[in-house]
Design a protein around this motif. Sequence first.
Motif, mmCIF file in Angstrom:
data_model
loop_
_atom_site.group_PDB
_atom_site.id
_atom_site.type_symbol
_atom_site.label_atom_id
_atom_site.label_comp_id
_atom_site.label_asym_id
_atom_site.label_seq_id
_atom_site.Cartn_x
_atom_site.Cartn_y
_atom_site.Cartn_z
ATOM 1 N N ASN A 117 -17.839 37.470 27.449
ATOM 2 C CA ASN A 117 -19.029 35.592 27.392
ATOM 3 C C ASN A 117 -18.219 35.091 27.864
ATOM 4 O O ASN A 117 -19.422 34.045 28.556
ATOM 5 C CB ASN A 117 -18.118 35.813 25.418
ATOM 6 N N LYS A 121 -21.113 32.428 30.299
ATOM 7 C CA LYS A 121 -21.704 30.911 30.442
ATOM 8 C C LYS A 121 -20.943 31.080 31.805
ATOM 9 O O LYS A 121 -21.460 29.769 31.710
ATOM 10 C CB LYS A 121 -20.178 30.842 29.538
ATOM 11 N N ILE A 146 -36.220 29.894 27.975
ATOM 12 C CA ILE A 146 -35.353 29.800 26.652
ATOM 13 C C ILE A 146 -34.141 29.051 26.528
ATOM 14 O O ILE A 146 -33.495 29.407 28.360
ATOM 15 C CB ILE A 146 -34.776 31.749 26.350
ATOM 16 N N ASP A 148 -31.330 28.168 24.700
ATOM 17 C CA ASP A 148 -30.501 28.515 23.960
ATOM 18 C C ASP A 148 -29.565 29.288 25.497
ATOM 19 O O ASP A 148 -29.590 31.094 24.927
ATOM 20 C CB ASP A 148 -31.371 29.531 23.122
ATOM 21 N N ASP A 149 -28.266 28.902 25.207
ATOM 22 C CA ASP A 149 -27.035 29.471 26.515
ATOM 23 C C ASP A 149 -27.089 30.818 25.180
ATOM 24 O O ASP A 149 -26.255 31.867 26.232
ATOM 25 C CB ASP A 149 -26.420 28.494 26.588
ATOM 26 N N VAL A 150 -26.794 30.504 24.092
ATOM 27 C CA VAL A 150 -25.922 31.770 23.165
ATOM 28 C C VAL A 150 -26.560 33.436 23.727
ATOM 29 O O VAL A 150 -26.431 33.881 23.517
ATOM 30 C CB VAL A 150 -26.037 31.313 22.108
ATOM 31 N N TYR A 151 -28.379 32.486 22.841
ATOM 32 C CA TYR A 151 -29.104 33.770 23.320
ATOM 33 C C TYR A 151 -29.307 34.597 24.397
ATOM 34 O O TYR A 151 -29.351 35.417 24.921
ATOM 35 C CB TYR A 151 -30.588 32.922 22.720
ATOM 36 N N LEU A 152 -28.923 33.358 25.144
ATOM 37 C CA LEU A 152 -28.902 34.114 26.732
ATOM 38 C C LEU A 152 -28.359 34.625 27.304
ATOM 39 O O LEU A 152 -28.153 36.226 27.913
ATOM 40 C CB LEU A 152 -29.092 33.032 27.894
ATOM 41 N N ARG A 153 -26.947 34.234 26.607
ATOM 42 C CA ARG A 153 -25.718 35.320 26.715
ATOM 43 C C ARG A 153 -25.732 36.711 25.795
ATOM 44 O O ARG A 153 -25.638 37.640 26.744
ATOM 45 C CB ARG A 153 -24.565 34.749 26.267
ATOM 46 N N ASP A 154 -26.308 36.888 25.251
ATOM 47 C CA ASP A 154 -26.449 37.621 23.890
ATOM 48 C C ASP A 154 -27.458 38.823 24.381
ATOM 49 O O ASP A 154 -27.160 39.984 24.210
ATOM 50 C CB ASP A 154 -27.047 37.708 22.620
ATOM 51 N N ILE A 155 -28.462 38.555 24.814
ATOM 52 C CA ILE A 155 -29.713 38.911 25.843
ATOM 53 C C ILE A 155 -29.277 40.343 26.983
ATOM 54 O O ILE A 155 -29.223 40.913 27.287
ATOM 55 C CB ILE A 155 -30.904 38.344 25.994
ATOM 56 N N SER A 158 -25.961 42.448 26.137
ATOM 57 C CA SER A 158 -26.936 43.546 25.811
ATOM 58 C C SER A 158 -27.716 44.871 27.073
ATOM 59 O O SER A 158 -27.504 45.734 26.910
ATOM 60 C CB SER A 158 -28.535 43.105 24.664
#
Length: 213
Positions: A117, A121, A146, A148-155, A158
């Motif tokens: 993470n 980040k 997008i 949202d940095d958390v959403y970007l990180r998760d994408i 993945s």
Amino acid sequence: IRTNAMELVTEEIHARLIPFIMGSVTHDELNDSVCVLDLQDILRRFSFDNICKFSFGLDPGCLLPNLPVSDLAVAFDLASKLSAERAMNASPFIWKLKRLLNIGSEKKLRETINVVNDVAKEMIKQRREMGFKTRNDLLSRFMGSIDDDVYLRDIVVSFLLAGRDTIAAGLTGFFMLLSKSPEVEELIREEVGRVMGPGQEFPSFEQIREMHY
């Protein structure tokens, strides 16, 4: 996206994969020894370089000649392994309790996830500061719509998860089967020559074996 992926893979093949394999063979020939390579490890390094460049625009350099150890790759592998081992517990209550108490394998899993993470980040932060509109990696493309940095990180994480071991395992199985099927290998060689044109010569598995022995 398809064009960018093709360019990245082609560059990795010609700049690192083929030179590494041929360099290993040549080195062992000069030392009068048999070249033995862990094909799955090589292909995992190959796929991790590609998926990181494709997802982040980050080059971990896992397939450089000295086969460096990437902290990101190590953390990613360990996080995947520890996550899968949760299913081996007699009851989900065990790993959930360890996670609650932050002990044992769950503590290590949290640490490795934090490494992944943190890299994600930092890449997002750098990309926002440097600009992303002229870049072709997935992170840059998603950043255009997008916030949202958390959403970007998760994408992006993945994509790393989906694109590393699956590709390496698939390619390893393919080459293993191909080495046992010379008639199929010959058909593929004919198609490669037909599609890529004359002058594209590739050694067969039998020729490679002769190089080794």
